[in-house]
Enzyme design. Structure first.
Site, mmCIF file in Angstrom:
data_model
loop_
_atom_site.group_PDB
_atom_site.id
_atom_site.type_symbol
_atom_site.label_atom_id
_atom_site.label_comp_id
_atom_site.label_asym_id
_atom_site.label_seq_id
_atom_site.Cartn_x
_atom_site.Cartn_y
_atom_site.Cartn_z
ATOM 1 N N SER A 257 0.823 -1.205 0.000
ATOM 2 C CA SER A 257 0.000 0.000 0.000
ATOM 3 C C SER A 257 0.863 1.263 0.000
ATOM 4 O O SER A 257 1.720 1.405 -0.860
ATOM 5 C CB SER A 257 -0.925 -0.065 1.216
ATOM 6 O OG SER A 257 -2.080 0.652 0.957
ATOM 7 N N HIS A 398 -7.544 -5.799 0.009
ATOM 8 C CA HIS A 398 -6.334 -5.007 0.213
ATOM 9 C C HIS A 398 -5.587 -5.552 1.435
ATOM 10 O O HIS A 398 -6.002 -5.325 2.576
ATOM 11 C CB HIS A 398 -6.787 -3.565 0.454
ATOM 12 C CG HIS A 398 -5.690 -2.578 0.554
ATOM 13 N ND1 HIS A 398 -4.928 -2.220 -0.527
ATOM 14 C CD2 HIS A 398 -5.217 -1.856 1.602
ATOM 15 C CE1 HIS A 398 -4.047 -1.305 -0.156
ATOM 16 N NE2 HIS A 398 -4.196 -1.083 1.147
HETATM 17 C C1 GTR Z 1 -5.442 4.436 1.515
HETATM 18 C C2 GTR Z 1 -4.835 5.277 0.432
HETATM 19 C C3 GTR Z 1 -4.116 4.356 -0.488
HETATM 20 C C4 GTR Z 1 -3.226 3.382 0.261
HETATM 21 C C5 GTR Z 1 -3.785 2.916 1.577
HETATM 22 C C6 GTR Z 1 -2.811 2.292 2.563
HETATM 23 O O1 GTR Z 1 -6.315 5.076 2.302
HETATM 24 O O2 GTR Z 1 -5.855 5.963 -0.195
HETATM 25 O O3 GTR Z 1 -3.412 5.096 -1.446
HETATM 26 O O4 GTR Z 1 -1.959 3.913 0.419
HETATM 27 O O5 GTR Z 1 -4.376 3.931 2.265
HETATM 28 O O6 GTR Z 1 -1.661 2.692 2.653
HETATM 29 O O7 GTR Z 1 -3.256 1.398 3.276
#
Ligand code: GTR
Length: 419
Positions: A257, A398
């Protein structure tokens, strides 16, 4: 993290309308034209490896510094101290070391590096990555020192000091025992040691320790959190180069991420990293910015103004004018192996855009004599591609999972293992 971001946006009252407005319709992505990584700013084509290396690569790197992640200052020499060392951690599977690394002198924040090495082995290849919650979260090993740095309070709590309840909370994302069993070491640093991930985190970060005499603020070109985190990864590698138990020529840098954006930027700048892994890095990471799908440049700069440099904000509503797109970040890693991992339910990160960026970096890899990204089509779920640019999309959310690690290990076995 996703839920936090949306909550944060609501709390900050800064344009909640943008999040529900995100486009998830492939038919509405629109048309876009990617800058050609193999064309110099003068317009001349890049026809050979030497021109890429001497002219185009430095040009692209500078564009990234000026307009996206910011300029990284010249590195300072690290100081370090091994603070603990045992030979029989994890039931005898590994040696464990903890090392304090000062990246900008003793007055600046220090990073705590945790290192596991397969028992009895020396000169091992290592997976190095930053973690989100403190070193103690990557494994339940009671011997890991709990971070003393600021941490984001867990839900329904104001506690910004980590405690024993966080031990092993991210273990599934690290798969330490599996990685060690395949003959790799595991190295990690808490990202908050370098830059606490808050909009006002800069004051407690390493950045002010690089100010010139009299300087009190960053300029629009200067680095920000992602730049500082990437700097920390390079300084961790400085330490690994000094550790005789590690083969520093075989260090894979990885991240998930926002830390996947960071591993790409670290790998792009620092050619000592032998292999680079991006897991669900999305916008500002592996995903093409010009594709209007999921998160956008405007959204990321609004919610996380401390991640990228200030010039990047000028492109919030003018993405098509960016002098770079993220295929060029991947191209900066060429000809070193790079692996891009996406997740099907992580539409926010635009899995297809991540694949397309890898594909658009392919001509640079080919110019440098590698196989680039094998295959023309976006592969289906669980069909990893293991060419020099690797890629998979897996089912699920995610996250970093056992499946992801199986592929990272296979990819490293193929591209980094052989001497
Ligand atoms: C989210 C962000 C993403 C990603 C994520 C993370 O909220 O919008 O770009 O980086 O966080 O790091 O878990």
């Amino acid at each position: 993290m996703r839920y936090f971001a949306i909550g944060f946006l609501a709390a900050a009252g800064c344009g909640l309308a943008q999040a529900p407005g995100a486009n998830y319709d492939e038919a509405k992505v629109g048309t876009y034209h990617l800058p050609d990584p193999l064309k110099l700013q003068s317009g001349a084509p890049v026809k050979d490896a030497a021109t890429w290396k001497v002219k185009r690569r430095p040009e692209i790197l500078k564009l990234y510094e000026d307009t996206v992640y910011g300029r990284t200052p010249a590195p300072k020499k690290i100081e370090y101290e091994v603070t603990s060392q045992v030979k029989n951690a994890l039931g005898g599977q590994a040696a464990r070391k903890e090392v304090t690394i000062w990246v900008a002198g003793r007055k600046a924040p220090a990073m705590q590096l945790l290192l596991y090495l397969p028992a009895g082995k020396t000169r091992v290849p290592v997976f190095l990555g930053l973690n989100f919650g403190g070193n103690q979260t990557i494994n339940a090993d009671p011997g890991i020192t709990i971070t003393k740095s600021w941490v984001r309070p867990p839900r329904h709590s104001n506690n910004t000091k980590a405690d024993a309840s966080s031990r092993g909370s991210a273990a599934s994302r690290w798969q330490v025992e599996t990685v060690l069993a395949h003959g790799y070491g595991v190295a990690t640093v808490y990202y908050g040691d370098i830059f606490p991930d808050r909009t006002d985190g800069i004051g407690d970060s390493i950045i002010p320790h690089f100010y010139k005499p009299g300087q009190t603020a960053r300029s629009a070109e200067d680095w920000n959190a992602i730049g500082a985190w990437a700097y920390g990864l390079s300084r961790a590698l400085d330490y690994l180069e000094k550790d005789p138990d590690v083969d520093a020529k075989r260090v894979a840098v990885h991240g998930h991420s926002r830390l996947g954006k960071t591993s790409l930027w670290a790998g792009a700048q620092d050619e000592r990293f032998a292999l680079v892994i991006s897991n669900d890095s999305g916008e500002g990471g592996a995903a093409l910015s010009r594709r209007n799908f999921g998160e956008t440049v405007e959204r990321i700069n609004t919610v996380f103004p401390h991640w990228f440099n200030d010039n990047y904000k000028k492109y919030n509503t003018r993405v098509n004018e960016l002098p770079v797109d993220q295929h060029m970040l991947i191209a900066l890693i060429a000809p070193r192996p790079v692996y891009i991992a996406s997740a099907q339910e992580d539409q926010w990160a635009d899995p297809r855009g991540e694949f397309l960026a890898g594909q658009a970096a392919d001509p640079v890899y080919r110019l440098l004599g590698t196989d680039g990204l094998d295959g023309k089509q976006w592969p289906g779920i669980h069909q990893p591609v293991m060419s020099r640019i690797g890629y998979h999309i897996r089912a699920g959310k995610h996250d970093v999972t056992e499946y992801d690690w199986e592929q990272f290990i296979k990819f490293a076995d193929k591209h980094m293992r052989a001497k």
